[in-house]
Design a protein around this motif. Structure first.
Motif, PDB file in Angstrom:
ATOM      1  N   GLY A 115      30.619  42.296  39.278  1.00  0.00           N
ATOM      2  CA  GLY A 115      31.627  41.790  40.331  1.00  0.00           C
ATOM      3  C   GLY A 115      32.755  42.356  40.134  1.00  0.00           C
ATOM      4  O   GLY A 115      33.232  42.536  38.962  1.00  0.00           O
ATOM      5  N   SER A 116      33.909  42.254  41.099  1.00  0.00           N
ATOM      6  CA  SER A 116      35.045  42.951  40.913  1.00  0.00           C
ATOM      7  C   SER A 116      36.202  41.957  41.386  1.00  0.00           C
ATOM      8  O   SER A 116      36.155  41.154  42.252  1.00  0.00           O
ATOM      9  CB  SER A 116      35.317  44.079  41.973  1.00  0.00           C
ATOM     10  OG  SER A 116      34.300  45.182  41.429  1.00  0.00           O
ATOM     11  N   VAL A 117      37.386  42.029  40.444  1.00  0.00           N
ATOM     12  CA  VAL A 117      38.460  41.397  41.048  1.00  0.00           C
ATOM     13  C   VAL A 117      39.263  42.193  41.791  1.00  0.00           C
ATOM     14  O   VAL A 117      39.503  43.432  42.009  1.00  0.00           O
ATOM     15  CB  VAL A 117      39.400  41.360  39.747  1.00  0.00           C
ATOM     16  CG1 VAL A 117      40.800  40.637  39.986  1.00  0.00           C
ATOM     17  CG2 VAL A 117      38.805  40.703  38.323  1.00  0.00           C
ATOM     18  N   ARG A 118      39.406  41.444  43.060  1.00  0.00           N
ATOM     19  CA  ARG A 118      39.712  42.235  44.394  1.00  0.00           C
ATOM     20  C   ARG A 118      41.290  42.477  44.433  1.00  0.00           C
ATOM     21  O   ARG A 118      41.911  41.588  44.954  1.00  0.00           O
ATOM     22  CB  ARG A 118      39.403  41.391  45.679  1.00  0.00           C
ATOM     23  CG  ARG A 118      37.690  41.483  45.837  1.00  0.00           C
ATOM     24  CD  ARG A 118      37.526  40.406  47.008  1.00  0.00           C
ATOM     25  NE  ARG A 118      37.750  41.062  48.123  1.00  0.00           N
ATOM     26  CZ  ARG A 118      37.885  40.247  49.357  1.00  0.00           C
ATOM     27  NH1 ARG A 118      37.356  39.061  49.517  1.00  0.00           N
ATOM     28  NH2 ARG A 118      38.469  40.724  50.537  1.00  0.00           N
ATOM     29  N   ARG A 153      24.332  53.733  26.418  1.00  0.00           N
ATOM     30  CA  ARG A 153      25.156  52.603  26.052  1.00  0.00           C
ATOM     31  C   ARG A 153      25.690  52.010  27.051  1.00  0.00           C
ATOM     32  O   ARG A 153      26.460  52.565  27.896  1.00  0.00           O
ATOM     33  CB  ARG A 153      26.074  52.958  24.667  1.00  0.00           C
ATOM     34  CG  ARG A 153      26.845  51.499  24.348  1.00  0.00           C
ATOM     35  CD  ARG A 153      27.692  51.914  23.342  1.00  0.00           C
ATOM     36  NE  ARG A 153      28.915  51.063  22.753  1.00  0.00           N
ATOM     37  CZ  ARG A 153      28.725  50.000  22.276  1.00  0.00           C
ATOM     38  NH1 ARG A 153      27.631  49.556  21.633  1.00  0.00           N
ATOM     39  NH2 ARG A 153      29.996  49.461  21.952  1.00  0.00           N
ATOM     40  N   TYR A 154      25.579  50.651  27.708  1.00  0.00           N
ATOM     41  CA  TYR A 154      26.037  50.194  28.750  1.00  0.00           C
ATOM     42  C   TYR A 154      26.547  48.829  28.676  1.00  0.00           C
ATOM     43  O   TYR A 154      26.340  48.133  27.593  1.00  0.00           O
ATOM     44  CB  TYR A 154      25.035  50.157  30.005  1.00  0.00           C
ATOM     45  CG  TYR A 154      23.830  49.245  29.718  1.00  0.00           C
ATOM     46  CD1 TYR A 154      23.962  47.936  30.156  1.00  0.00           C
ATOM     47  CD2 TYR A 154      22.664  49.368  28.700  1.00  0.00           C
ATOM     48  CE1 TYR A 154      22.711  46.864  29.934  1.00  0.00           C
ATOM     49  CE2 TYR A 154      21.784  48.624  28.583  1.00  0.00           C
ATOM     50  CZ  TYR A 154      21.891  47.363  29.153  1.00  0.00           C
ATOM     51  OH  TYR A 154      20.805  46.495  29.041  1.00  0.00           O
ATOM     52  N   HIS A 155      27.378  48.430  29.373  1.00  0.00           N
ATOM     53  CA  HIS A 155      27.987  46.935  29.550  1.00  0.00           C
ATOM     54  C   HIS A 155      28.010  46.539  30.865  1.00  0.00           C
ATOM     55  O   HIS A 155      28.253  47.075  31.936  1.00  0.00           O
ATOM     56  CB  HIS A 155      29.571  47.059  29.047  1.00  0.00           C
ATOM     57  CG  HIS A 155      29.758  47.592  27.710  1.00  0.00           C
ATOM     58  ND1 HIS A 155      29.694  47.113  26.558  1.00  0.00           N
ATOM     59  CD2 HIS A 155      29.796  48.912  27.462  1.00  0.00           C
ATOM     60  CE1 HIS A 155      30.037  48.034  25.508  1.00  0.00           C
ATOM     61  NE2 HIS A 155      29.986  49.085  25.910  1.00  0.00           N
ATOM     62  N   VAL A 156      27.602  45.172  31.234  1.00  0.00           N
ATOM     63  CA  VAL A 156      27.427  44.568  32.740  1.00  0.00           C
ATOM     64  C   VAL A 156      28.696  43.489  32.568  1.00  0.00           C
ATOM     65  O   VAL A 156      28.745  42.806  31.556  1.00  0.00           O
ATOM     66  CB  VAL A 156      26.047  43.870  32.788  1.00  0.00           C
ATOM     67  CG1 VAL A 156      26.033  43.182  34.118  1.00  0.00           C
ATOM     68  CG2 VAL A 156      25.132  45.128  32.747  1.00  0.00           C
ATOM     69  N   GLY A 157      29.335  43.565  33.592  1.00  0.00           N
ATOM     70  CA  GLY A 157      30.500  42.642  33.725  1.00  0.00           C
ATOM     71  C   GLY A 157      31.299  43.001  34.893  1.00  0.00           C
ATOM     72  O   GLY A 157      31.120  43.428  35.836  1.00  0.00           O
ATOM     73  N   ILE A 158      32.550  41.895  34.683  1.00  0.00           N
ATOM     74  CA  ILE A 158      33.648  42.253  35.940  1.00  0.00           C
ATOM     75  C   ILE A 158      34.506  43.415  35.671  1.00  0.00           C
ATOM     76  O   ILE A 158      35.035  43.752  34.441  1.00  0.00           O
ATOM     77  CB  ILE A 158      34.223  41.026  35.699  1.00  0.00           C
ATOM     78  CG1 ILE A 158      33.477  39.626  35.747  1.00  0.00           C
ATOM     79  CG2 ILE A 158      35.515  40.640  36.797  1.00  0.00           C
ATOM     80  CD1 ILE A 158      32.622  39.688  37.156  1.00  0.00           C
ATOM     81  N   THR A 159      34.926  43.885  36.924  1.00  0.00           N
ATOM     82  CA  THR A 159      35.795  45.032  36.735  1.00  0.00           C
ATOM     83  C   THR A 159      37.027  44.768  37.805  1.00  0.00           C
ATOM     84  O   THR A 159      36.954  43.851  38.733  1.00  0.00           O
ATOM     85  CB  THR A 159      35.165  46.218  37.675  1.00  0.00           C
ATOM     86  OG1 THR A 159      34.200  46.648  36.910  1.00  0.00           O
ATOM     87  CG2 THR A 159      35.989  47.186  37.928  1.00  0.00           C
ATOM     88  N   ALA A 160      38.067  45.165  37.116  1.00  0.00           N
ATOM     89  CA  ALA A 160      39.354  44.935  38.150  1.00  0.00           C
ATOM     90  C   ALA A 160      39.759  45.875  38.864  1.00  0.00           C
ATOM     91  O   ALA A 160      39.662  47.235  38.434  1.00  0.00           O
ATOM     92  CB  ALA A 160      40.625  44.654  37.102  1.00  0.00           C
TER      93      ALA A 160
END
Length: 255
Positions: A115-118, A153-160
């Motif tokens: 998900g993204s910070v809009r 190598r990966y990471h799942v999470g929130i993006t700004a």
């Protein structure tokens, strides 16, 4: 047969493709298409290049797919998504680069945005700010599987996801060396809220696809540490190659 204005594409050109990979850089469209051809032994074809929008037709497992660049930022990305949707594309995966803001994320890792910070403006023209910018679960799962398959190598999470590269990502290496008060200290706050990274298109991609009832996702390769690190040729190469490799592997699960 109508041709969409900005992309210079029509339904005949895209040969029934339903999936689009969306790099920002138009030159990366060719790189992705040629990488697909190299992996699967298939051909590729440049369909159009108008302004920042460069489109190639490629093929995975006999299934056609598009690679269309969106340029930098939400406004141009929104045009690409809207016009591709008009042509029948139903699945969109942003394939880009990013700056990490968490210490555990290294250069060359990939970030799969849940998900993204809009922090953009373009997405607010499609849905109010209260509407969440979230990845479609099928695309998210496919990207995770793609990372596992390629041993990346990966990471799942929130993006700004910011409209601007300098102030919106709290960078002080701009011309003025000044960041508006509303963004001063923002990086520390996002870190505390477990946001993984900064980039500039995911909130638009995820909001638009969700509001249109389509599938959207985003994978980015880490090329620097947002707000502080310089982007080198080596870091850019690592981030680009890893994101492309995972995106292609993920597409196998979606065709």
């Amino acid at each position: 047969m109508d041709t969409v204005y900005h992309l210079d594409l029509n339904s005949e050109k895209i040969r029934g493709a339903k999936i689009a990979l969306l790099p920002g850089d138009p030159f990366r469209s060719q790189i992705i298409a040629e990488t697909i051809s190299g992996i699967y032994g298939t051909g590729n074809k440049k369909l159009a290049w108008k302004r920042e929008f460069c489109t190639y037709l490629a093929e995975i497992g006999g299934i056609p797919l598009l690679v269309t660049s969106t340029g930098i930022g939400g406004p141009s990305a929104s045009i690409a998504i809207d016009e591709l949707a008009q042509l029948g594309i139903g699945t969109f995966i942003r394939v880009g680069t990013t700056g990490a803001i968490q210490e555990r994320v290294d250069i060359g890792d990939v970030i799969i945005t849940s998900g993204s910070v809009r922090l953009d403006g373009a997405s607010t023209h499609y849905a109010p700010i209260e509407y969440p910018a979230v990845a479609h679960h099928e695309v998210l799962n496919a990207l995770v599987e793609g990372a596992k398959k390629t041993k990346t190598r990966y990471h799942v999470g929130i993006t700004a996801s910011s409209d601007t590269f300098y102030p919106g990502e709290e960078r002080y290496d701009s011309f003025t060396k000044y960041v508006l008060r509303k963004f001063q200290g923002a990086t520390k706050e996002w870190q505390k809220l477990h946001v993984l990274n900064y980039e500039m298109e995911s909130s638009t991609v995820l909001t638009l696809t969700a509001t249109m009832g389509l599938r959207g996702g985003c994978i980015t390769g880490v090329v620097n540490r947002g707000g502080t690190g310089k982007i080198t040729k080596e870091s850019l190469k690592a981030g680009e190659e890893h994101a492309i490799r995972v995106a292609i592997a993920a597409t196998e699960c979606l065709v």
